[in-house]
Design a protein around this motif. Structure first.
Motif, PDB file in Angstrom:
ATOM      1  N   MET A   1       0.825  -1.189   0.000  1.00 34.56           N
ATOM      2  CA  MET A   1       0.000   0.000   0.000  1.00 34.56           C
ATOM      3  C   MET A   1       0.869   1.252   0.000  1.00 34.56           C
ATOM      4  O   MET A   1       0.797   2.062   0.894  1.00 34.56           O
ATOM      5  N   THR A   2       1.685   1.402  -1.004  1.00 35.14           N
ATOM      6  CA  THR A   2       2.546   2.576  -1.046  1.00 35.14           C
ATOM      7  C   THR A   2       2.043   3.623  -2.020  1.00 35.14           C
ATOM      8  O   THR A   2       2.671   4.656  -2.178  1.00 35.14           O
ATOM      9  N   THR A   3       0.915   3.378  -2.673  1.00 34.43           N
ATOM     10  CA  THR A   3       0.318   4.404  -3.516  1.00 34.43           C
ATOM     11  C   THR A   3      -0.277   5.475  -2.606  1.00 34.43           C
ATOM     12  O   THR A   3      -0.564   5.203  -1.436  1.00 34.43           O
ATOM     13  N   PRO A   4      -0.498   6.677  -3.111  1.00 28.37           N
ATOM     14  CA  PRO A   4      -1.117   7.713  -2.271  1.00 28.37           C
ATOM     15  C   PRO A   4      -2.464   7.269  -1.686  1.00 28.37           C
ATOM     16  O   PRO A   4      -2.720   7.476  -0.503  1.00 28.37           O
ATOM     17  N   GLU A   5      -3.314   6.639  -2.499  1.00 28.83           N
ATOM     18  CA  GLU A   5      -4.600   6.187  -1.961  1.00 28.83           C
ATOM     19  C   GLU A   5      -4.394   5.061  -0.953  1.00 28.83           C
ATOM     20  O   GLU A   5      -5.096   4.980   0.052  1.00 28.83           O
ATOM     21  N   GLY A   6      -3.407   4.209  -1.194  1.00 23.34           N
ATOM     22  CA  GLY A   6      -3.098   3.143  -0.240  1.00 23.34           C
ATOM     23  C   GLY A   6      -2.637   3.695   1.098  1.00 23.34           C
ATOM     24  O   GLY A   6      -3.006   3.184   2.166  1.00 23.34           O
ATOM     25  N   LEU A   7      -1.831   4.750   1.065  1.00 19.17           N
ATOM     26  CA  LEU A   7      -1.388   5.391   2.302  1.00 19.17           C
ATOM     27  C   LEU A   7      -2.562   6.034   3.036  1.00 19.17           C
ATOM     28  O   LEU A   7      -2.644   5.968   4.264  1.00 19.17           O
ATOM     29  N   ASN A   8      -3.489   6.631   2.294  1.00 22.07           N
ATOM     30  CA  ASN A   8      -4.677   7.206   2.920  1.00 22.07           C
ATOM     31  C   ASN A   8      -5.552   6.112   3.532  1.00 22.07           C
ATOM     32  O   ASN A   8      -6.104   6.286   4.618  1.00 22.07           O
ATOM     33  N   THR A   9      -5.675   4.980   2.849  1.00 20.97           N
ATOM     34  CA  THR A   9      -6.443   3.858   3.376  1.00 20.97           C
ATOM     35  C   THR A   9      -5.812   3.343   4.671  1.00 20.97           C
ATOM     36  O   THR A   9      -6.513   3.084   5.653  1.00 20.97           O
ATOM     37  N   LYS A  51      -9.462  10.034  -2.035  1.00 18.65           N
ATOM     38  CA  LYS A  51      -8.785  10.422  -3.270  1.00 18.65           C
ATOM     39  C   LYS A  51      -7.291  10.257  -3.067  1.00 18.65           C
ATOM     40  O   LYS A  51      -6.775  10.384  -1.958  1.00 18.65           O
ATOM     41  N   ALA A  52      -6.589  10.011  -4.147  1.00 20.12           N
ATOM     42  CA  ALA A  52      -5.157   9.735  -4.078  1.00 20.12           C
ATOM     43  C   ALA A  52      -4.333  10.992  -3.848  1.00 20.12           C
ATOM     44  O   ALA A  52      -3.255  10.930  -3.281  1.00 20.12           O
ATOM     45  N   ARG A  53      -4.809  12.132  -4.300  1.00 17.56           N
ATOM     46  CA  ARG A  53      -3.987  13.337  -4.214  1.00 17.56           C
ATOM     47  C   ARG A  53      -4.855  14.549  -3.925  1.00 17.56           C
ATOM     48  O   ARG A  53      -6.062  14.523  -4.099  1.00 17.56           O
ATOM     49  N   LYS A  54      -4.188  15.599  -3.500  1.00 15.29           N
ATOM     50  CA  LYS A  54      -4.883  16.861  -3.212  1.00 15.29           C
ATOM     51  C   LYS A  54      -5.683  17.291  -4.430  1.00 15.29           C
ATOM     52  O   LYS A  54      -5.234  17.165  -5.560  1.00 15.29           O
ATOM     53  N   ASN A  55      -6.862  17.772  -4.176  1.00 13.12           N
ATOM     54  CA  ASN A  55      -7.762  18.246  -5.234  1.00 13.12           C
ATOM     55  C   ASN A  55      -8.087  17.163  -6.260  1.00 13.12           C
ATOM     56  O   ASN A  55      -8.334  17.461  -7.426  1.00 13.12           O
ATOM     57  N   GLY A  56      -8.074  15.904  -5.837  1.00 11.55           N
ATOM     58  CA  GLY A  56      -8.488  14.821  -6.720  1.00 11.55           C
ATOM     59  C   GLY A  56      -9.923  15.053  -7.160  1.00 11.55           C
ATOM     60  O   GLY A  56     -10.771  15.404  -6.353  1.00 11.55           O
ATOM     61  N   LYS A  57     -10.171  14.891  -8.418  1.00  8.90           N
ATOM     62  CA  LYS A  57     -11.500  15.182  -8.970  1.00  8.90           C
ATOM     63  C   LYS A  57     -12.421  13.995  -8.781  1.00  8.90           C
ATOM     64  O   LYS A  57     -12.034  12.855  -8.988  1.00  8.90           O
ATOM     65  N   LEU A  58     -13.647  14.303  -8.407  1.00  9.08           N
ATOM     66  CA  LEU A  58     -14.697  13.291  -8.385  1.00  9.08           C
ATOM     67  C   LEU A  58     -15.162  13.051  -9.810  1.00  9.08           C
ATOM     68  O   LEU A  58     -15.262  13.991 -10.600  1.00  9.08           O
ATOM     69  N   VAL A  79     -15.024  14.019   1.242  1.00  9.50           N
ATOM     70  CA  VAL A  79     -14.025  13.637   0.254  1.00  9.50           C
ATOM     71  C   VAL A  79     -12.675  13.960   0.875  1.00  9.50           C
ATOM     72  O   VAL A  79     -12.398  15.111   1.211  1.00  9.50           O
ATOM     73  N   CYS A  80     -11.846  12.926   1.076  1.00  7.98           N
ATOM     74  CA  CYS A  80     -10.585  13.084   1.793  1.00  7.98           C
ATOM     75  C   CYS A  80      -9.416  12.704   0.890  1.00  7.98           C
ATOM     76  O   CYS A  80      -9.484  11.700   0.176  1.00  7.98           O
ATOM     77  N   ASP A  81      -8.350  13.495   0.965  1.00 13.84           N
ATOM     78  CA  ASP A  81      -7.196  13.251   0.112  1.00 13.84           C
ATOM     79  C   ASP A  81      -5.882  13.199   0.882  1.00 13.84           C
ATOM     80  O   ASP A  81      -4.804  13.207   0.295  1.00 13.84           O
ATOM     81  N   SER A  85      -7.041  15.360   6.232  1.00 18.01           N
ATOM     82  CA  SER A  85      -8.454  15.533   5.877  1.00 18.01           C
ATOM     83  C   SER A  85      -9.307  14.388   6.428  1.00 18.01           C
ATOM     84  O   SER A  85     -10.481  14.590   6.757  1.00 18.01           O
ATOM     85  N   ILE A  86      -8.732  13.203   6.569  1.00 19.40           N
ATOM     86  CA  ILE A  86      -9.442  12.089   7.196  1.00 19.40           C
ATOM     87  C   ILE A  86      -9.694  12.409   8.666  1.00 19.40           C
ATOM     88  O   ILE A  86     -10.792  12.209   9.183  1.00 19.40           O
ATOM     89  N   LYS A  87      -8.666  12.916   9.345  1.00 22.79           N
ATOM     90  CA  LYS A  87      -8.826  13.313  10.751  1.00 22.79           C
ATOM     91  C   LYS A  87      -9.923  14.356  10.902  1.00 22.79           C
ATOM     92  O   LYS A  87     -10.766  14.276  11.800  1.00 22.79           O
ATOM     93  N   SER A  88      -9.928  15.349  10.025  1.00 25.59           N
ATOM     94  CA  SER A  88     -10.940  16.403  10.074  1.00 25.59           C
ATOM     95  C   SER A  88     -12.339  15.822   9.901  1.00 25.59           C
ATOM     96  O   SER A  88     -13.269  16.196  10.622  1.00 25.59           O
TER      97      SER A  88
END
Length: 104
Positions: A1-9, A51-58, A79-81, A85-88
């Protein structure tokens, strides 16, 4: 899980574990655009689209689904990137705005 979305997960799962939050990875069978996660704690619930990155588009289907979940279902959808943002989202949606994630 080293992708940005994997790290967020990974961050989401860790926070949920440490805070006693029940988390389910979601999928609405036959439906496109469902948020990724359902988080629940003591009768409160939120939905999170990661989302994988800041300002990821829906995607357009995601926008329509989120609107429907908010308007028709009364759900609070975030929507968290990033871990921040997950904490918030957790603080606002499950703890009434109290910052319980400050030291995590």
């Amino acid at each position: 899980m080293t992708t940005p979305e994997g790290l967020n997960t990974k961050a989401l799962k860790r926070l949920c574990s440490e805070l006693g939050i029940t988390a389910f990875k979601m999928s609405f069978e036959g439906t496109v655009g469902a948020p990724d996660w359902l988080l629940m704690r003591r009768g409160k619930h939120i939905l999170i689209e990661l989302k994988a990155r800041k300002n990821g588009k829906l995607s357009r289907p995601q926008e329509r689904m989120i609107d429907r979940l908010i308007d028709d279902g009364g759900f609070e959808v975030f929507v968290c990137d990033s871990p921040e943002s997950i904490k918030s989202a957790i603080n606002r949606g499950l703890f009434g705005g109290v910052n319980v994630t400050e030291d995590l």
